[in-house]
Motif scaffolding. Structure first.
Motif, mmCIF file in Angstrom:
data_model
loop_
_atom_site.group_PDB
_atom_site.id
_atom_site.type_symbol
_atom_site.label_atom_id
_atom_site.label_comp_id
_atom_site.label_asym_id
_atom_site.label_seq_id
_atom_site.Cartn_x
_atom_site.Cartn_y
_atom_site.Cartn_z
ATOM 1 N N PRO A 276 6.997 13.211 33.175
ATOM 2 C CA PRO A 276 7.759 12.154 33.839
ATOM 3 C C PRO A 276 8.519 11.313 32.822
ATOM 4 C CG PRO A 276 5.428 11.613 33.801
ATOM 5 C CD PRO A 276 5.543 13.029 33.327
ATOM 6 N N ARG B 210 7.128 6.082 34.518
ATOM 7 C CA ARG B 210 5.853 6.011 35.223
ATOM 8 C C ARG B 210 5.344 4.575 35.201
ATOM 9 N NH1 ARG B 210 2.761 9.211 32.260
ATOM 10 N NH2 ARG B 210 1.689 7.526 31.175
ATOM 11 N N SER C 156 5.829 7.878 39.709
ATOM 12 C CA SER C 156 6.539 8.460 38.577
ATOM 13 C C SER C 156 7.859 9.068 39.016
ATOM 14 C CB SER C 156 5.683 9.556 37.915
ATOM 15 O OG SER C 156 4.436 9.048 37.486
ATOM 16 N N TRP D 36 10.615 12.090 37.609
ATOM 17 C CA TRP D 36 10.991 13.140 36.666
ATOM 18 C C TRP D 36 12.519 13.177 36.622
ATOM 19 C CZ3 TRP D 36 6.382 12.904 38.828
ATOM 20 C CH2 TRP D 36 5.275 13.393 38.123
ATOM 21 N N THR E 118 9.533 17.364 40.701
ATOM 22 C CA THR E 118 8.566 17.576 39.631
ATOM 23 C C THR E 118 8.545 19.026 39.145
ATOM 24 O OG1 THR E 118 7.198 15.839 40.594
ATOM 25 C CG2 THR E 118 6.148 17.292 38.985
#
Length: 373
Positions: free
Chosen positions: A238, A241, A247, A249, A258
């Motif tokens: 990530p 966060r 979080s 990405w 993700t």
């Protein structure tokens, strides 16, 4: 009493201090340190008093802005109305008016640009947090997780409605940087006295949502990473966060699911073709690498000349992708020559035009450069 003449120039020492304040407020924007809760709460009380309000009876801490949004989404009557327009908006307008009466307009604008420049990394992070803004039915993040495109109109509507009556982040208070510079370096202490509370909040907390009787506060991010161009980015995890676990990405400033980061082996030609978001599609090709994408048959050879090979892929609609393949003139140790694939605008018609574009030149100018060398 005669008014003081406006400050129109800075001394050498005052000019040198601009860099120090720029660094300080860049650090505040990007801080991942745990909030100093006592200092932040005292700053909140000072900010309320600065606009003639009694400090809130309740100060509630959250572990991130998303948790804050959920906790404070529907304040009760006991929490009172949102007062951000007073303790931030009103203080900002009044203070800036006083500062501008003492500093020449052109100089003040220049100081603001020097101390508080646009910060792409933080802007990306904020945009990511904004995607968690909820509506009465479906959140923008829910749409994202279902791989549905989020329109600019919807994003802007959510952004502005959210900002009008919700949380204020550390990145929203960086306008305080030039004010702090004016206070400490130019001696405008009376003009900036009302900002002492907000300055303390900005330096010690991540977010706040102020209501008349209750003020919610949130921690800063625990992780914030970017690339060399200050875009939200991490190739292995990530990029953003918060302590509450939320979080984001991101690949070079683009929020991605993700799996694109954590399971890049799942990126196939079919997956790329099925992706409807143009920016995420570009990210998938970059992660796969243009070399492999072309080798697998993702793009067609369009043109070739002495400068290289132009490749292009066109999807139904208006989207297209292109790259120019060039060969390094300097041989490797084993005598081979490395091939590079440079992404270029899909409007390129020849390899020469594409290569020239990578140098910021017209094809004719590039041809002349090559001939001279």
């Amino acid at each position: 009493m005669r008014a003081s003449s406006p400050i129109e120039t800075l001394s050498a020492d005052q000019t040198a201090m601009l860099g120090r304040y720029r660094a300080r407020w860049t650090a505040i924007r990007r801080s991942t340190e745990a909030a100093d809760r006592d200092a932040a709460e005292e700053g909140v009380r000072l900010a309320y008093r600065a606009v003639g309000l009694e400090p809130p009876a309740h100060l509630i801490w959250c572990d991130g802005p998303v948790t804050l949004l959920r906790e404070a989404r529907r304040p009760s009557r006991a929490d009172g109305p949102h007062v951000g327009s007073f303790i931030v908006g009103q203080l900002r307008r009044q203070t800036l008016a006083q500062i501008r009466s003492r500093i020449g307009r052109g100089l003040h604008a220049w100081i603001e640009r020097q101390v508080n420049p646009v910060d792409p990394l933080v802007a990306s992070a904020v945009d990511a947090v904004m995607q968690e803004t909820t509506t009465e039915s479906v959140s923008l993040l829910d749409q994202f997780r279902r791989s549905e495109p989020v329109s600019l109109t919807l994003a802007l509507r959510a952004l502005f409605s959210w900002r009008e009556a919700s949380a204020i982040g550390q990145q929203d208070l960086t306008w305080l940087g030039p004010c702090e510079y004016a206070r400490n370096v130019l001696g405008l202490r009376d003009e900036t006295a009302a900002l002492s509370g907000l300055l303390q909040v900005a330096a010690n907390a991540g977010w706040l949502q102020p209501h008349r009787q209750t003020c919610w506060l949130a921690e800063r991010p625990a992780l914030l990473r970017g690339d060399g161009q200050d875009r939200l980015h991490d190739a292995a995890g990530p990029a953003l966060r918060y302590p509450d676990g939320w979080s984001v990405w991101a690949w070079k400033g683009v929020e991605v699911p993700t799996w694109i980061i954590m399971q890049p082996e799942r990126i196939t030609l079919a997956a790329i073709d099925e992706e409807t978001n143009v920016q995420r599609r570009r990210c998938m090709i970059e992660i796969m690498t243009p070399r492999r994408y072309i080798a697998l048959g993702g793009a067609a050879r369009i043109a070739e000349d002495e400068t290289g090979v132009l490749w292009r892929r066109i999807w139904p609609g208006t989207d297209a992708w292109a790259a120019v393949e060039v060969v390094n003139a300097t041989p490797e140790v084993d005598g081979t020559h490395r091939h590079f694939f440079l992404q270029v605008p899909a409007t390129m018609r020849t390899a020469r035009e594409a290569v020239a574009w990578t140098y910021g030149l017209r094809p004719s100018a590039y041809a002349g450069l090559v001939a001279r060398t």
